[in-house]
Design a protein around this motif. Sequence first.
Motif, PDB file in Angstrom:
ATOM      1  N   ASN A   1      46.176 -18.546   1.402  1.00  0.00           N
ATOM      2  CA  ASN A   1      47.406 -18.867   0.684  1.00  0.00           C
ATOM      3  C   ASN A   1      47.228 -20.193  -0.067  1.00  0.00           C
ATOM      4  N   PRO A   2      47.557 -20.236  -1.349  1.00  0.00           N
ATOM      5  CA  PRO A   2      47.342 -21.471  -2.114  1.00  0.00           C
ATOM      6  C   PRO A   2      48.238 -22.632  -1.660  1.00  0.00           C
ATOM      7  N   ARG A   3      49.263 -22.340  -0.895  1.00  0.00           N
ATOM      8  CA  ARG A   3      50.143 -23.397  -0.395  1.00  0.00           C
ATOM      9  C   ARG A   3      49.705 -23.920   0.970  1.00  0.00           C
ATOM     10  N   TYR A   4      48.530 -23.472   1.436  1.00  0.00           N
ATOM     11  CA  TYR A   4      48.058 -23.850   2.773  1.00  0.00           C
ATOM     12  C   TYR A   4      46.732 -24.595   2.683  1.00  0.00           C
ATOM     13  N   ARG A   5      46.609 -25.646   3.466  1.00  0.00           N
ATOM     14  CA  ARG A   5      45.357 -26.395   3.549  1.00  0.00           C
ATOM     15  C   ARG A   5      45.097 -26.742   5.007  1.00  0.00           C
ATOM     16  N   PHE A   6      43.846 -26.566   5.439  1.00  0.00           N
ATOM     17  CA  PHE A   6      43.460 -26.912   6.808  1.00  0.00           C
ATOM     18  C   PHE A   6      42.491 -28.089   6.805  1.00  0.00           C
ATOM     19  N   VAL A   7      42.732 -29.048   7.701  1.00  0.00           N
ATOM     20  CA  VAL A   7      41.817 -30.171   7.908  1.00  0.00           C
ATOM     21  C   VAL A   7      41.525 -30.275   9.400  1.00  0.00           C
ATOM     22  N   GLN A   8      40.248 -30.248   9.757  1.00  0.00           N
ATOM     23  CA  GLN A   8      39.885 -30.448  11.151  1.00  0.00           C
ATOM     24  C   GLN A   8      39.780 -31.937  11.423  1.00  0.00           C
ATOM     25  N   GLY A   9      40.550 -32.407  12.383  1.00  0.00           N
ATOM     26  CA  GLY A   9      40.526 -33.827  12.689  1.00  0.00           C
ATOM     27  C   GLY A   9      41.435 -34.161  13.849  1.00  0.00           C
ATOM     28  N   ASP A  10      41.290 -35.364  14.336  1.00  0.00           N
ATOM     29  CA  ASP A  10      41.980 -35.855  15.525  1.00  0.00           C
ATOM     30  C   ASP A  10      43.161 -36.723  15.104  1.00  0.00           C
ATOM     31  N   ILE A  11      44.340 -36.488  15.678  1.00  0.00           N
ATOM     32  CA  ILE A  11      45.501 -37.314  15.340  1.00  0.00           C
ATOM     33  C   ILE A  11      45.310 -38.765  15.776  1.00  0.00           C
ATOM     34  N   ALA A  12      44.352 -39.021  16.670  1.00  0.00           N
ATOM     35  CA  ALA A  12      44.067 -40.392  17.096  1.00  0.00           C
ATOM     36  C   ALA A  12      43.096 -41.113  16.160  1.00  0.00           C
ATOM     37  N   ASP A  13      42.618 -40.421  15.131  1.00  0.00           N
ATOM     38  CA  ASP A  13      41.729 -41.014  14.134  1.00  0.00           C
ATOM     39  C   ASP A  13      42.589 -41.666  13.048  1.00  0.00           C
ATOM     40  N   ALA A  14      42.847 -42.959  13.186  1.00  0.00           N
ATOM     41  CA  ALA A  14      43.800 -43.649  12.312  1.00  0.00           C
ATOM     42  C   ALA A  14      43.388 -43.592  10.842  1.00  0.00           C
ATOM     43  N   ASP A  15      42.102 -43.777  10.556  1.00  0.00           N
ATOM     44  CA  ASP A  15      41.656 -43.776   9.166  1.00  0.00           C
ATOM     45  C   ASP A  15      41.889 -42.416   8.520  1.00  0.00           C
ATOM     46  N   LEU A  16      41.552 -41.349   9.250  1.00  0.00           N
ATOM     47  CA  LEU A  16      41.749 -40.002   8.717  1.00  0.00           C
ATOM     48  C   LEU A  16      43.234 -39.738   8.479  1.00  0.00           C
ATOM     49  N   VAL A  17      44.055 -40.050   9.453  1.00  0.00           N
ATOM     50  CA  VAL A  17      45.480 -39.751   9.342  1.00  0.00           C
ATOM     51  C   VAL A  17      46.109 -40.519   8.182  1.00  0.00           C
ATOM     52  N   GLU A  18      45.770 -41.789   8.051  1.00  0.00           N
ATOM     53  CA  GLU A  18      46.287 -42.579   6.934  1.00  0.00           C
ATOM     54  C   GLU A  18      45.871 -41.971   5.598  1.00  0.00           C
ATOM     55  N   GLN A  19      44.623 -41.515   5.512  1.00  0.00           N
ATOM     56  CA  GLN A  19      44.131 -40.931   4.274  1.00  0.00           C
ATOM     57  C   GLN A  19      44.860 -39.643   3.933  1.00  0.00           C
ATOM     58  N   LEU A  20      45.146 -38.826   4.958  1.00  0.00           N
ATOM     59  CA  LEU A  20      45.848 -37.566   4.715  1.00  0.00           C
ATOM     60  C   LEU A  20      47.267 -37.808   4.221  1.00  0.00           C
ATOM     61  N   PHE A  21      47.937 -38.811   4.771  1.00  0.00           N
ATOM     62  CA  PHE A  21      49.276 -39.142   4.270  1.00  0.00           C
ATOM     63  C   PHE A  21      49.196 -39.557   2.801  1.00  0.00           C
TER      64      PHE A  21
END
Length: 353
Positions: free
Chosen positions: A49-69
């Motif tokens: 679905n073009p409205r869906y995106r998956f990212v594998q990652g840990d919610i405790a990974d602050a750098d990743l989470v900040e980047q996704l926001f």
Amino acid sequence: MKFIITGGAGFIGSAVIRYLLAETSHEVLNLDKLTYAGNLQSLKSVESNPRYRFVQGDIADADLVEQLFSDFQPDVVMHLAAESHVDRSIDGPADFIQTNIVGTSVLLEAARNWWKSLSSEKQQAFRFHHVSTDEVYGDLDSTDALFTEETSYDPSSPYSASKASSDHLVRAWHRTYGLPVVVSNCSNNYGPCQFPEKLIPLMILNALEGKPLPVYGKGEQVRDWLHVEDHARALYQVATRGEVGETYNIGGHNEKTNLEVVHTICDLLDELRPQHPGDISSYRELITHVTDRPGHDLRYAIDAGKIDRELGWVPEETFETGLEKTVHWYLDNSDWCRQVQDGSYQRERLGQA
């Protein structure tokens, strides 16, 4: 709107994503660590679905989470990522503390930093929805009492204690920083795509293979059962229409003892799959009572009147209709079950890393 769903490859998270993409026009980013309970097979119907995106990652990974926001620019965060199995929390509580407490704090900080960067209008519209459990309330003393949104917390297991801690963090970020949050606490979920360590899928799959059906103690523990698709509808209402700072209890109005649940599953299988394994004449013959687990709460039951009054949500499934649909799903989706049981679903997980 744009939704970040944490734990979207899990049982409840995948149901929420399937609902959002089928019933709304919103965009979804699914952030999931893909631990043992995360299964991308549960999202096969939406992966293109073009409205869906998956990212594998840990919610405790602050750098990743900040980047996704920063990249995705969400309007709503629905936080479902959690370690959730009581028995596993008793055997090894550290993972529960790391994910449910530390992970939630990292996610809250990322959400707060993103929210502060928004215009006043967008700040007003932003929501952080924390999805929790009725197990934070502990045990009910009487047969007619119900958990309400005002019930004091009294968790019994490392799992429920870690979820209670995360609930308190979310409310603290609202009170201290003004982050616009809503919290929901749900009763026991069941339905399609549930990992077979949980009671209902475990009993279905064990019965089909002629294995013992282990029931803790006398099976007198009472739970309120909520079909996961009813829960997904409720969560959407809370996230989009719930009042900031409020808590909503979500229940199925279906109190059953564990033994009643197992008996009902056996009776359904006797009807739907009468070719019994071995020399048994009823699946009930496979029931085996085992030593109760430590600190096992006797009864949970939710008063879901607030979400009915304020948001107009009531469950569509009775326990009987929901359980029959669930048993049919497991009978009709043997490939999904086989991949979970033999571990082959994890090869897809590793391939995504």
